[in-house]
Design an enzyme around this catalytic site. Structure first.
Site, PDB file in Angstrom:
ATOM      1  N   ARG A   1       0.796  -1.220   0.000  1.00 20.22           N
ATOM      2  CA  ARG A   1       0.000   0.000   0.000  1.00 20.22           C
ATOM      3  C   ARG A   1       0.831   1.273   0.000  1.00 20.22           C
ATOM      4  NH1 ARG A   1      -3.020  -3.712   1.490  1.00 20.22           N
ATOM      5  NH2 ARG A   1      -1.139  -4.344   2.562  1.00 20.22           N
ATOM      6  N   THR A   2       1.811   1.342   0.888  1.00 17.09           N
ATOM      7  CA  THR A   2       2.492   2.623   1.032  1.00 17.09           C
ATOM      8  C   THR A   2       3.236   2.970  -0.261  1.00 17.09           C
ATOM      9  OG1 THR A   2       2.689   2.199   3.377  1.00 17.09           O
ATOM     10  CG2 THR A   2       4.055   3.958   2.499  1.00 17.09           C
TER      11      THR A   2
ATOM     12  N   LYS B   1      25.401  -3.656  -1.422  1.00 12.48           N
ATOM     13  CA  LYS B   1      26.869  -3.556  -1.572  1.00 12.48           C
ATOM     14  C   LYS B   1      27.488  -2.813  -0.401  1.00 12.48           C
ATOM     15  CE  LYS B   1      26.513  -3.078  -6.604  1.00 12.48           C
ATOM     16  NZ  LYS B   1      26.722  -2.094  -7.684  1.00 12.48           N
TER      17      LYS B   1
ATOM     18  N   ARG C   1      11.320   4.023   3.086  1.00 12.05           N
ATOM     19  CA  ARG C   1      10.990   3.078   4.165  1.00 12.05           C
ATOM     20  C   ARG C   1      12.254   2.298   4.492  1.00 12.05           C
ATOM     21  NH1 ARG C   1       5.915  -0.907   4.432  1.00 12.05           N
ATOM     22  NH2 ARG C   1       5.040   1.078   5.082  1.00 12.05           N
TER      23      ARG C   1
ATOM     24  N   HIS D   1       5.248   6.058  11.424  1.00  7.28           N
ATOM     25  CA  HIS D   1       4.728   5.875  10.053  1.00  7.28           C
ATOM     26  C   HIS D   1       3.772   7.036   9.784  1.00  7.28           C
ATOM     27  CE1 HIS D   1       3.404   4.206   6.392  1.00  7.28           C
ATOM     28  NE2 HIS D   1       3.168   2.961   6.757  1.00  7.28           N
TER      29      HIS D   1
HETATM   30  C1  NCD Z   1       1.882  -0.891   8.133  1.00  7.69           C
HETATM   31  C2  NCD Z   1       3.386  -0.720   8.294  1.00  7.69           C
HETATM   32  O1  NCD Z   1       4.141  -0.896   7.318  1.00  7.69           O
HETATM   33  O2  NCD Z   1       3.780  -0.374   9.391  1.00  7.69           O
HETATM   34  N1  NCD Z   1       1.509  -1.138   6.788  1.00  7.69           N
HETATM   35  C3  NCD Z   1       1.210  -0.087   5.991  1.00  7.69           C
HETATM   36  O3  NCD Z   1       2.041   0.727   5.673  1.00  7.69           O
HETATM   37  N2  NCD Z   1      -0.072   0.075   5.625  1.00  7.69           N
HETATM   38  C4  NCD Z   1       1.285  -1.900   9.059  1.00  7.69           C
HETATM   39  C5  NCD Z   1       1.873  -3.277   9.048  1.00  7.69           C
HETATM   40  O4  NCD Z   1       2.754  -3.617   8.257  1.00  7.69           O
HETATM   41  O5  NCD Z   1       1.402  -4.058   9.876  1.00  7.69           O
END
Ligand code: NCD
Length: 306
Positions: free
Chosen positions: A51-52, A80, A101, A129
């Protein structure tokens, strides 16, 4: 130039403007279709994501821009031994904005210090997040009509769940917010959040282990997955993973207008039989994630659309 590391980086007024912009985008998508023509978003994902990453990419494409990036550490020069500081200096030459991320807490912040383009924290380890929080706020504001005067149940892995940490930080700034923290003893909200955020700001909360003991009070139930990747051993994860399963029977205990949210991915914590309940809002929530990320890109790139 601004980065986004935590939801606290925006004031309540700025958040309000951002959420209103997201609603304008939802209602008038055509107006924004060329707002980022010629601009590029880099997605640097050192950890898995559906999703993100894809909602960031959809957001930039919806704005007329383009996207580039990588979706695992293995497919980047991190394999690397390159540092995030060096990587972002290079990405700064290729893109106008970056969503990052990383499994290590603080890595996007380290990157932002060397970056010449805005960096967005798209999840750093078990820490924060912020763009999930923007999504959650937009969902609550759109479906409930307000962000204050709510009793919010946070359920599941409250220790490692970064979405929960960011959401608590963001929600305490609204009036009359009460939390019910629903977790097994081993997965409680970390004490640095309980003491430094909740206690210090005199936010009412109670901690319970059984979901059934909280259901009737809640306006929002925010379910989370047990964060397998942050456990030190498999045995503990297996013991915890099915601690909560929200099913139709438990939903009968809830208010008629309670909303069920989940950042997704879900594993077993919400039974699929709940998906048809009108109170299940988690797939709608994922859709709001695109609008709010469009609003965020416009805000950080300082693009005005009249
Ligand atoms: C969340 C995350 O990555 O922290 N997912 C997301 O971005 N929607 C929640 C999760 O992974 O449980």
């Amino acid at each position: 130039m601004r980065h986004l590391m935590s939801p606290m980086d925006f004031s309540v007024e700025e958040l309000d403007r951002l959420l209103s912009l997201a609603i304008d985008i939802e209602q008038n998508p055509k107006k924004f279709a060329h707002a980022c023509d010629g601009k590029k978003l880099a997605t640097c994902f050192y950890e898995p994501s559906t999703r993100t990453r894809l909602s960031f990419e959809a957001a930039m494409l919806n704005l007329g821009g383009s996207v580039l990036g990588f979706s695992s550490a293995d497919s980047s020069s991190a394999a690397k031994g390159e540092s995030v500081s060096d990587t972002i200096r290079v990405i700064s030459c290729y893109a106008d904005i970056c969503a990052m991320r990383h499994p290590k807490e603080g890595a996007p912040l380290v990157a932002s210090l060397k970056s010449t383009i805005p960096v967005i924290n798209a999840g750093d380890g078990g820490h924060q997040h912020p763009t999930q929080t923007l999504t959650d706020l937009l969902t609550i504001r759109s479906l409930k009509g307000h962000l204050g005067d709510l009793t919010i149940g946070l359920c599941g892995d409250l220790k490692f769940g970064r979405t929960v940490h960011s959401l608590i930080h963001a929600l305490i700034r609204y009036p009359n917010i009460r939390f019910v923290l629903i977790s097994p003893e081993e997965l409680r909200v970390p004490s640095y959040i309980r003491e430094d955020v909740l206690d210090k700001n005199h936010i009412p909360y109670r901690e319970v282990e059984r979901l059934e003991d909280a259901m009737a009070d809640l306006d929002i139930l925010y379910m989370t997955r047990v964060q397998k990747e942050r456990f030190f051993n498999e045995e503990d994860y297996v013991r915890m993973k099915d601690f909560y399963i929200l099913d139709k029977a438990k939903m009968t205990l809830a208010k008629k207008d309670m909303l069920v949210l989940h950042p997704l991915p879900r594993v077993n914590e919400i039974s699929v039989e709940v998906d048809d309940d009108p109170r299940a809002a988690y797939f709608k929530q994922a859709q709001y994630g695109v609008y709010v990320r469009m609003a965020l890109i416009l805000t950080l790139l300082e693009v005005e659309v009249c």
